[in-house]
Design a protein around this motif. Structure first.
Motif, mmCIF file in Angstrom:
data_model
loop_
_atom_site.group_PDB
_atom_site.id
_atom_site.type_symbol
_atom_site.label_atom_id
_atom_site.label_comp_id
_atom_site.label_asym_id
_atom_site.label_seq_id
_atom_site.Cartn_x
_atom_site.Cartn_y
_atom_site.Cartn_z
ATOM 1 N N ASN A 278 -2.989 -12.812 6.246
ATOM 2 C CA ASN A 278 -3.765 -11.568 6.213
ATOM 3 C C ASN A 278 -3.018 -10.478 5.454
ATOM 4 N N LYS A 279 -1.714 -10.438 5.648
ATOM 5 C CA LYS A 279 -0.884 -9.465 4.924
ATOM 6 C C LYS A 279 -0.978 -9.704 3.423
ATOM 7 N N LYS A 280 -0.878 -10.949 3.027
ATOM 8 C CA LYS A 280 -0.951 -11.292 1.604
ATOM 9 C C LYS A 280 -2.321 -10.929 1.039
ATOM 10 N N ALA A 281 -3.373 -11.203 1.809
ATOM 11 C CA ALA A 281 -4.733 -10.890 1.354
ATOM 12 C C ALA A 281 -4.934 -9.388 1.211
ATOM 13 N N LEU A 282 -4.395 -8.592 2.150
ATOM 14 C CA LEU A 282 -4.546 -7.138 2.074
ATOM 15 C C LEU A 282 -3.744 -6.580 0.900
ATOM 16 N N GLN A 283 -2.544 -7.081 0.677
ATOM 17 C CA GLN A 283 -1.762 -6.638 -0.480
ATOM 18 C C GLN A 283 -2.538 -6.883 -1.769
ATOM 19 N N ARG A 284 -3.158 -8.034 -1.846
ATOM 20 C CA ARG A 284 -3.929 -8.372 -3.053
ATOM 21 C C ARG A 284 -5.137 -7.455 -3.194
ATOM 22 N N GLU A 285 -5.860 -7.238 -2.108
ATOM 23 C CA GLU A 285 -7.059 -6.393 -2.147
ATOM 24 C C GLU A 285 -6.720 -4.951 -2.501
ATOM 25 N N MET A 286 -5.591 -4.466 -2.006
ATOM 26 C CA MET A 286 -5.208 -3.066 -2.227
ATOM 27 C C MET A 286 -4.389 -2.858 -3.502
ATOM 28 N N GLY A 287 -4.131 -3.910 -4.233
ATOM 29 C CA GLY A 287 -3.370 -3.783 -5.472
ATOM 30 C C GLY A 287 -1.891 -3.559 -5.258
ATOM 31 N N LEU A 288 -1.375 -3.977 -4.092
ATOM 32 C CA LEU A 288 0.048 -3.830 -3.805
ATOM 33 C C LEU A 288 0.811 -5.070 -4.265
ATOM 34 N N ARG A 342 -3.321 10.700 -2.187
ATOM 35 C CA ARG A 342 -3.755 10.292 -3.533
ATOM 36 C C ARG A 342 -2.565 10.351 -4.499
ATOM 37 N N TYR A 343 -1.752 11.388 -4.356
ATOM 38 C CA TYR A 343 -0.574 11.538 -5.217
ATOM 39 C C TYR A 343 0.402 10.380 -5.034
ATOM 40 N N PHE A 344 0.736 10.082 -3.786
ATOM 41 C CA PHE A 344 1.678 8.983 -3.534
ATOM 42 C C PHE A 344 1.105 7.651 -4.015
ATOM 43 N N SER A 345 -0.203 7.499 -3.869
ATOM 44 C CA SER A 345 -0.847 6.261 -4.305
ATOM 45 C C SER A 345 -0.781 6.097 -5.815
ATOM 46 N N SER A 346 -0.910 7.222 -6.534
ATOM 47 C CA SER A 346 -0.849 7.143 -8.002
ATOM 48 C C SER A 346 0.588 7.007 -8.508
ATOM 49 N N LYS A 347 1.552 7.551 -7.770
ATOM 50 C CA LYS A 347 2.956 7.474 -8.194
ATOM 51 C C LYS A 347 3.567 6.114 -7.865
ATOM 52 N N TYR A 348 3.221 5.575 -6.710
ATOM 53 C CA TYR A 348 3.775 4.288 -6.270
ATOM 54 C C TYR A 348 2.623 3.273 -6.181
ATOM 55 N N THR A 349 2.084 2.925 -7.334
ATOM 56 C CA THR A 349 0.842 2.149 -7.370
ATOM 57 C C THR A 349 0.960 0.781 -6.703
ATOM 58 N N ASP A 350 2.142 0.178 -6.736
ATOM 59 C CA ASP A 350 2.289 -1.158 -6.144
ATOM 60 C C ASP A 350 2.843 -1.114 -4.721
ATOM 61 N N VAL A 352 1.886 1.919 -2.412
ATOM 62 C CA VAL A 352 1.058 2.791 -1.573
ATOM 63 C C VAL A 352 -0.395 2.683 -2.025
ATOM 64 N N CYS A 353 -1.293 2.542 -1.071
ATOM 65 C CA CYS A 353 -2.723 2.558 -1.371
ATOM 66 C C CYS A 353 -3.428 3.428 -0.345
ATOM 67 N N ALA A 354 -4.141 4.444 -0.826
ATOM 68 C CA ALA A 354 -4.870 5.358 0.058
ATOM 69 C C ALA A 354 -6.360 5.221 -0.194
ATOM 70 N N THR A 355 -7.103 4.925 0.850
ATOM 71 C CA THR A 355 -8.565 4.908 0.791
ATOM 72 C C THR A 355 -9.069 6.118 1.549
ATOM 73 N N ILE A 356 -9.664 7.080 0.814
ATOM 74 C CA ILE A 356 -10.179 8.290 1.439
ATOM 75 C C ILE A 356 -11.628 8.019 1.854
ATOM 76 N N GLY A 357 -11.850 8.024 3.152
ATOM 77 C CA GLY A 357 -13.144 7.643 3.703
ATOM 78 C C GLY A 357 -12.901 6.730 4.887
ATOM 79 N N TYR A 358 -13.957 6.058 5.321
ATOM 80 C CA TYR A 358 -13.778 5.143 6.442
ATOM 81 C C TYR A 358 -14.621 3.904 6.245
ATOM 82 N N SER A 359 -14.040 2.754 6.550
ATOM 83 C CA SER A 359 -14.723 1.470 6.511
ATOM 84 C C SER A 359 -14.263 0.673 7.723
ATOM 85 N N GLU A 360 -15.195 0.264 8.572
ATOM 86 C CA GLU A 360 -14.842 -0.508 9.756
ATOM 87 C C GLU A 360 -14.182 -1.826 9.350
#
Length: 478
Positions: A278-288, A342-350, A352-360
């Motif tokens: 699951n960790k590997k799948a989330l890293q892939r989905e989030m571009g980490l 958003r700033y940290f996500s753009s500076k450390y692209t691999d 940090v990933c920030a999703t602004i909003g909510y998804s169950e």
């Protein structure tokens, strides 16, 4: 059989803006149906889904004398998962796209709702032994019950419980401008309901209710102090004899790593290593970066000052530059925190990933994949996210406040006990120190880390445990 009526401004599955809805919607299902007949009464907001509204059946309608004159009160009914819901209908008060509007509208709206609940009882053919009121929106029910119906034999034996879900929100407004309170006796309006030259619904409810509860034992102590009382600490100390804390629970069926359909790979205590997929799948989905050795920190939260994001902002750079960590954030809230992530996500692209909003779905994926769940709240009446994270073996790092202190046992490396890591003071340096400690255990003591994951997953934070405490309180009120 004892009859209990829950009165609240929101409840799953009809209307939800926060944890209050989860509690009101879940707790009745876990109370012993052989001993308690529990029903729920809500406002019939226009913003409740049309699908749900169509399934409601009309019970009756009343025209009641109130300060504005004759007020219409429609009563609808619906049953969900064995629980009966009633709905108070009046579009003058409950129209709009949201359940809450400006506070000057809401105080009058919920004063009407509180009056309407009591007026409706004879028509429901359900006279409760106890009305369990939730937060300031229902806090005037105990007041109206005693002031308007104290001599009425139909109502005389009805007891009230008030649960405070968040002391910060109190229902305050100018005393003379709340139309639906104008006919209360002056001694009530200008004394019991008054705080700092304003009407205060929560204060009045605390004084008039037969019992007062809040959502954790530690929070019950904190709100009696100047630091945590939000101006009502003196009132709560006065009411200490009828005040108690009961920690919220979670639905173990909804949050189950073995059966959750929203996570890619199921796992449990016996095959906990499968969580890495699951960790590997989330890293892939989030571009980490695909890095099993990185400590993945999850955050699912409202992005507000209360949740401790001032501390997170302070330590992000140093944490990312001195440890092999990744951070996944899901939430929305104050613009300053949204922008900083958003700033940290753009500076450390691999990293940090920030999703602004909510998804169950994404929330479940983070709970099911992260190594650590960070929750450094300024104050936290109970908190559910730390309980959910533990169900997935995601180790919480929390500040020792409110329900976080009550539900997360600090790791002890000597005795090999604990379900997470905690720090006491609201201090960025102290938080960074405890994150470093967790990182050291994660990297250098993997066996101990796996044992802690298993302790998290075995911990019982289900509603069954909390429900038994509510049952005892209801029986004590006989």
């Amino acid at each position: 059989m004892k009859k209990i009526l829950f009165a609240a401004s929101e409840a799953n599955p009809f209307i939800k803006t926060g944890g209050l809805a989860d509690v009101v919607g879940a707790l009745p299902k876990y109370l012993d149906s052989g001993k308690f007949d529990v029903r729920i009464i809500l406002p019939k907001y226009l913003c409740i889904s049309e699908e749900a509204r169509q399934k409601m059946s009309h019970v009756t309608e009343i025209y009641a004398d109130m300060p504005r004159g004759k007020e219409y009160i429609g009563i609808d009914r619906m049953k969900v998962e064995g629980v009966t819901y009633y709905f108070i209908d009046n579009e003058h008060y409950f129209a709009g796209d949201n359940p809450y509007n400006e506070i000057f509208e809401d105080v009058n709206k919920f004063a009407f709702y509180s009056r309407a609940v009591l007026v409706s009882l004879p028509k429901l053919k359900f006279r409760p032994d106890i009305i369990h009121c939730h937060d300031w929106q229902a806090a005037l029910i105990p007041v109206f019950l005693k002031e308007f119906y104290g001599e009425d034999t139909y109502y005389q034996k009805v007891k009230t419980v008030l649960t405070i879900h968040n002391q910060k929100f109190q229902g305050r407004w100018r005393i003379d401008d709340i139309e639906n309170c104008r006919d209360l006796p002056a001694d009530c309006r200008y004394r019991a309901m008054e705080a700092y030259h304003e009407t205060n619904f929560l204060k009045a409810g605390i004084l008039y209710a037969d019992r007062v509860t809040t959502v954790s034992e530690t929070y019950a102590q904190e709100i009696q102090t100047p630091a945590g009382g939000e101006g009502l600490d003196g009132v709560l100390r006065e009411a200490a004899g009828k005040l108690s804390g009961i920690v919220n629970g979670i639905d173990n069926q909804e949050y189950d790593s073995m059966t959750d359909p929203l996570i890619p790979v199921s796992f449990g205590v016996k095959n906990i290593a499968a969580k890495k997929k699951n960790k590997k799948a989330l890293q892939r989905e989030m571009g980490l970066r695909q890095d099993e050795s990185a400590m993945l920190i999850g955050i699912v939260s409202r992005l507000t000052e209360q949740k401790g994001f001032e501390l997170v902002n302070c330590i992000m750079e140093e944490m990312l530059n001195t440890m092999n960590v990744q951070v996944v954030i899901l939430g929305e809230g104050e613009e300053r925190y949204q922008n900083s992530f958003r700033y940290f996500s753009s500076k450390y692209t691999d990293r940090v990933c920030a999703t602004i909003g909510y998804s169950e779905e994404r929330a479940h994926k983070i709970y099911g994949a992260a190594d650590v769940f960070l929750m450094p709240s300024q104050f936290e009446p109970c908190g559910l996210s730390q309980l959910i994270s533990m169900r997935y073996g995601t180790v919480p790092i929390v500040r020792e406040t409110g329900g976080l202190k009550d539900t997360v046992e600090a790791y002890n490396e000597i005795w090999q006990t604990g379900t997470g890591f905690s720090f006491a003071n609201y201090d960025a340096g102290e938080m960074l120190m405890i994150i470093r400690y967790a990182y050291d255990v994660f990297v250098n003591h993997p066996k101990e880390w796996r044992m802690m994951m298993k302790r998290c997953m075995k911990a019982d934070h289900s509603w069954q445990c909390s429900a038994s405490k509510y049952e005892k309180m209801y029986l004590d009120l006989s």
